[in-house]
Write an enzyme that holds these catalytic residues in place. Sequence first.
Site, PDB file in Angstrom:
ATOM      1  N   ALA A  90       0.856  -1.184   0.000  1.00 11.39           N
ATOM      2  CA  ALA A  90       0.000   0.000   0.000  1.00 11.39           C
ATOM      3  C   ALA A  90       0.898   1.243   0.000  1.00 11.39           C
ATOM      4  O   ALA A  90       2.100   1.140   0.276  1.00 11.39           O
ATOM      5  CB  ALA A  90      -0.887  -0.018   1.234  1.00 11.39           C
ATOM      6  N   GLU A 139      -2.080  -9.126  -0.592  1.00  8.62           N
ATOM      7  CA  GLU A 139      -3.513  -9.200  -0.254  1.00  8.62           C
ATOM      8  C   GLU A 139      -4.370  -9.134  -1.510  1.00  8.62           C
ATOM      9  O   GLU A 139      -5.405  -9.799  -1.606  1.00  8.62           O
ATOM     10  CB  GLU A 139      -3.861  -8.076   0.725  1.00  8.62           C
ATOM     11  CG  GLU A 139      -3.180  -8.310   2.070  1.00  8.62           C
ATOM     12  CD  GLU A 139      -3.411  -7.183   3.051  1.00  8.62           C
ATOM     13  OE1 GLU A 139      -2.863  -6.085   2.807  1.00  8.62           O
ATOM     14  OE2 GLU A 139      -4.135  -7.381   4.028  1.00  8.62           O
ATOM     15  N   GLU A 161       3.685  -6.160   7.196  1.00  4.35           N
ATOM     16  CA  GLU A 161       3.076  -5.014   7.885  1.00  4.35           C
ATOM     17  C   GLU A 161       3.534  -4.837   9.329  1.00  4.35           C
ATOM     18  O   GLU A 161       3.656  -3.712   9.803  1.00  4.35           O
ATOM     19  CB  GLU A 161       1.544  -5.129   7.856  1.00  4.35           C
ATOM     20  CG  GLU A 161       0.906  -4.823   6.515  1.00  4.35           C
ATOM     21  CD  GLU A 161       0.856  -6.008   5.564  1.00  4.35           C
ATOM     22  OE1 GLU A 161       1.553  -7.011   5.830  1.00  4.35           O
ATOM     23  OE2 GLU A 161       0.132  -5.945   4.567  1.00  4.35           O
ATOM     24  N   GLY A 213      -0.095  -5.031   0.722  1.00  3.74           N
ATOM     25  CA  GLY A 213      -1.325  -4.907  -0.072  1.00  3.74           C
ATOM     26  C   GLY A 213      -1.245  -5.665  -1.387  1.00  3.74           C
ATOM     27  O   GLY A 213      -2.267  -6.125  -1.913  1.00  3.74           O
TER      28      GLY A 213
END
Length: 706
Positions: free
Chosen positions: A88, A137, A159, A134
Amino acid sequence: MTDSPDNGPNDDNLPQSIDASLPLQHWRLQTDDDNIVWLHLSVADSGANVLSRPVLNELDQCLDEIEKQSARALIIASDKGSGFIAGADIREFTRFNDEQQAFEQIRKAQNIFDRLAALRCPSVAIIHGFCLGGGTELALACRYRVALDEPSTRIGLPEVRLGIHPGFGGSVRLPPLIGALAAMDMMLTGRSLSARAAAKLGLINDAAPARHLLHAARTLALTAPEPTTPSWLKRLPGHGFLRPLVAPILRRRVRARARAEHYPAPYALIDLWQRYADQPNTMMVEEARSVAHLMQGDTAQNLIRLFFLQEQLKSLGRRVNFKATRVHVIGAGAMGGDIAAWCALRGLHTTLQDQTPERVAPAIKRAFALFQKKLKQPRLVQAAMDRLLPDTPGHGLANADVVIEAIFENLEAKQKLFRDIEGRMRPDAILATNTSSIPLEQMGQNLMHPDRLVGLHFFNPVAKMQLVEVVCGHNTGTETVDRAAAFTRQIDRLPLMVRSTPGFLVNRVLMPYLLEAVTLLQEGVPADVIDAAAVKFGMPVGPIELADTVGLDVCLSVAEILAQQLGGTVPEPLRKQVQDGRFGRKSGAGFFKYDKKGPIKPKSRKDYQPPADIEDRLILRLLNEAQACLREGVVSETDLVDAGLVFGTGFAPFRGGPLHYAEHRGVDALLQTFERLRQRYGERFKPDIGWTSPSPSAPMDRQADG
Ligand code: NAI
């Protein structure tokens, strides 16, 4: 993939029809003759793909289009050579006004990934290079995943290293896919996997070489096999009746590495899993709530700060386009041997010189062990060994782009060596010294071209310590400094430019902290109590164990040089240990005794009442010296002082660096504490004048220009 066909899948049979109806900046949508929709990501104006809000919004629009088209399948790939998706956009994490806003934004991203997961048609992610956070994910929201079977492929959910845990559905989707224990291990450690390891775990369906990658993805898209599930044994720990038993075990494992009050994220992840693992919809909402909460906390904000500081250090290595091919290291001792091994590991042709072959042999043996540990595959280990040549006569000198001197810490010996080698080096080669205390100006006195002498101060152990101080003397040329920094990046270390002053940054700041610990010992405070206070503050190991690890002889010599040049005294117990031949870990005993497992720390009496100010005494001396280094311009800016001390000493990362911590604590409060300690223990606690009148220093890495 299109900008670096070597790194990504071969795109010979990519579809040609581009859907131009959507105004897209980052994604490219194409439909092929089999009605497979291909979604290519190449984030505009960025070297790597990161999932910012605009990128996610476009993905949302693409999903509208895909649903409308009733595609037969969807394949998602990256057009960047650097990899699939690096994660992200971390910058956005620092811009939320409050927890609620963070929660809402995370929910939006989750909803987009949920739409992807709910597509009626099969979906496949093609992974190459970095697939992190991300990115992983997003891949998990696809029905299938294939990855390029190359060492550059890394798949992970790191993370926790930023003080949060997966927030775009990763904690919900990974455990059912690969089993709770493997999933929790990945998320709690943040470690990344190779394509093969990911395939073995069941995280991806196939690890394929470049020539088969697209075919593998198309086959999955067109045949849509039943998705694999983990064996019942792997599913078992995730059952409702076992989770209350497994969760405490996970917590205990985490506690061995990170305290809950310092690093709350892994504990929050375990709680989340324990409570909601069998209610995916609720877990998704709670995942977002938990991440939004963590993100606003000090730990996450400080770790995010460190992420950017690390980027800043990396950028120091990008000022010139310098790539070394050959390195010649002189001195095959503790440091030179390990520096040479590291260079060979990172792909450089390395020659290693010492006075006799017998002195080089132990370094080659250590290098072999390092290569085995890091590279594992015999073919790669052999290739690294082939790159590292013992070179007693010093033949490698004439062709090297970088020459690194790591002989005894002795001015005359180094000056003599430089006289011998300068004429035999290539005129454009860098001459680097690993000295930890000798001023470059003295060392380079007799050089014909002192502008090419620079310090590359590695730390021990070389393979673990990320920072390298790039030491600039008065005569060091700007180009030399920039090349030395680029070389440091090339071997995957973090460069920090420091001025050639006693102790540079790291040793100078560390020393008062270590000496204060020895003074506490002298006053009768047990060593384990001193170390425990520092660990409680957030240091990776206590100062007594650290001194033993660095080597008490090395500590003593640095302490004496600093005391001579900057004032202060060296506590007697340190001198005594060295006189008695107790050099620390390397000699089997120092302040602690050592066995194969590490230090044997005698436990202090249960009723022992430690003085209340141990932590302040240790930490304030460190902060004070950091402030002095900033004021004197040893390093050019506050952020770089913090970066150097976190990556060079391990200073409590969750506190964001010593000067950041001082600011957080409040300078006025800090000054009051200094005053209290000064009255009690003397002038070594006199606060540096920089606390009250910070003097902006010249950008030191350009100072060579005058
Ligand atoms: P060491 O004593 O383990 O190794 C020095 C090596 O240099 C010996 O093998 C010796 O035979 C060789 N040598 C001496 N003169 C030579 C010459 N003229 N030609 C070729 N080889 C020669 O020393 P260590 O600990 O590796 O330190 C080397 C340098 O690194 C020193 O400048 C030291 O200050 C610095 N350093 C040491 C650190 C440590 O933790 N030991 C940390 C950072 C820097």
